[in-house]
Design a protein around this motif. Structure first.
Motif, PDB file in Angstrom:
ATOM      1  N   ASP A 183       0.862  -1.183   0.000  1.00 25.75           N
ATOM      2  CA  ASP A 183       0.000   0.000   0.000  1.00 25.75           C
ATOM      3  C   ASP A 183       0.896   1.230   0.000  1.00 25.75           C
ATOM      4  O   ASP A 183       1.539   1.541   0.995  1.00 25.75           O
ATOM      5  CB  ASP A 183      -0.910  -0.016   1.234  1.00 25.75           C
TER       6      ASP A 183
ATOM      7  N   GLN B  15      -3.177   7.182  -2.955  1.00 25.85           N
ATOM      8  CA  GLN B  15      -4.539   7.512  -3.338  1.00 25.85           C
ATOM      9  C   GLN B  15      -5.476   7.290  -2.164  1.00 25.85           C
ATOM     10  O   GLN B  15      -5.240   6.426  -1.311  1.00 25.85           O
ATOM     11  CB  GLN B  15      -4.993   6.646  -4.526  1.00 25.85           C
TER      12      GLN B  15
ATOM     13  N   SER C 266      -6.591   3.665  -0.553  1.00 17.55           N
ATOM     14  CA  SER C 266      -5.591   2.653  -0.911  1.00 17.55           C
ATOM     15  C   SER C 266      -5.553   1.503   0.092  1.00 17.55           C
ATOM     16  O   SER C 266      -5.295   0.350  -0.282  1.00 17.55           O
ATOM     17  CB  SER C 266      -4.204   3.296  -1.042  1.00 17.55           C
TER      18      SER C 266
ATOM     19  N   ASP D 237      -6.082   0.548 -11.493  1.00 22.42           N
ATOM     20  CA  ASP D 237      -5.494   1.751 -10.904  1.00 22.42           C
ATOM     21  C   ASP D 237      -5.823   2.965 -11.772  1.00 22.42           C
ATOM     22  O   ASP D 237      -5.448   3.007 -12.944  1.00 22.42           O
ATOM     23  CB  ASP D 237      -3.979   1.559 -10.803  1.00 22.42           C
TER      24      ASP D 237
END
Length: 340
Positions: free
Chosen positions: A57, A61, A64, A183
């Motif tokens: 991670d 973002q 996440s 993503d």
């Protein structure tokens, strides 16, 4: 494909072994790495290897952490064990967010592999990723090593899917009922790689033919062999030429290289030897311009330096006007040192 890279026979017969080795899959949750994890899970059922996974991670973002946990859940559902989620903090050193994320990711993968006793970490890069890497290297004016792209094996890292297209990994996920994470950064044109993927490669395919990605990947393979050979030769020369010491009154090491020895090398090896010295001193791979500037010191027709290389490493030569005796240990040497 995966079994061959792991040294396993794909006869379809179960061959359980005592204390099977552990391999880890680096999985982002995207279709490429999720498909790789699913294929590896098959080999885990045969008893020849144990297969786990690492989900990193990057905290780049919002949400996440939830994505990482959802990915870990799918991996456990496939039978992978252990599945480790690693949260990393990015260190921005001016190289950009992509480079910072890559450094943090590989740091987390390596640390987890050592912690769990895994010898190999599998990555889901595809032929499309390889083609993009070659184009990026060309755009940056990079050397042979960069144009060689990603290697199928390098150290503990293995990339079994370098011969597969991205569409094929999507098909694997669909066939197995997996839900990959897409993503949103992979569609953000702010990133150069995204522009290469979504604009440059499709344009080249339309103009040069649909096989352009495969041709670029094939070029990377050929250049990889060349780069490996040159790197081996340079390493041997570096071992012969390098004299390591610590400057008096400091704790900073320095490396002296024979000027005559360097002059006698072909440019391809000379540049690599200089780069090896810089990297050993804790610097980063110098640019062509910095290496060329260091090379000019060998001409003994201008400044004796220092020339600044990357990562606080500088290079200079001992001038004839310097107080060091001509027969001294440093005279006739190019000296590289990292500053504080």
């Amino acid at each position: 494909m995966v079994g061959g890279l792991l040294g396993l026979k794909t006869t379809g017969k179960n061959r359980p072994v005592q204390n099977p080795p552990l391999i880890l899959v680096g999985c982002s949750g995207g279709p490429d790495s999720l498909a790789l994890a699913a294929v590896c899970a098959f080999f885990a059922t045969r008893g020849e290897v144990r297969v786990g996974a690492v989900v990193v991670d990057h905290q780049m973002q919002e949400g996440s952490a939830e994505v990482a946990q959802a990915t870990a859940g799918q991996l456990r559902g496939l039978g992978l064990d252990p599945v480790v989620v690693r949260t990393v903090d990015l260190e921005h050193d001016g190289a950009g967010p992509e480079a910072a994320a890559r450094a943090a990711r590989f740091g987390a993968l390596e640390a987890t592999a050592h912690q769990l006793g895994a010898d190999q970490v599998l990555l889901g890069h595809t032929l499309d990723d390889q083609a993009e890497s070659v184009l990026l290297g060309l755009a940056r004016g990079s050397g042979t090593r960069s144009l060689a792209g990603m290697r199928e094996r390098r150290g503990m890292y293995v990339r079994p899917f370098l011969g597969l297209r991205r569409d094929e990994t999507l098909a694997i996920c669909q066939a197995l009922g997996l839900t990959p994470w897409h993503d949103p950064a992979n569609q953000d044109p702010a990133y150069l790689r995204v522009r290469v993927r979504n604009t440059v490669l499709p344009f080249l395919g339309a103009e040069l033919g649909p096989g352009v990605a495969a041709s670029l990947a094939r070029s990377a393979t050929i250049l990889g062999y060349d780069a490996d050979f040159l790197d081996e030769l340079a390493e041997a020369e570096f071992v012969t030429l390098a004299q390591r010491s610590t400057e008096s009154g400091t704790e900073f090491p320095q490396i002296a290289l024979s000027e005559n020895g360097l002059r006698g090398l072909p440019a391809a090896l000379r540049m690599r030897v200089l780069a090896l010295a810089a990297v050993e001193l804790g610097g980063v791979q110098p640019s062509l311009e910095r290496l060329a500037a260091a090379e000019t010191l060998l001409a003994r027709s201008g400044s004796a330096g220092p020339v600044q290389l990357a990562g606080k490493v500088s290079a200079w030569r001992i001038s004839r006007k310097h107080s060091v005796p001509h027969e001294g240990a440093s005279y006739g040497k190019l000296v590289l040192k990292r500053s504080s």
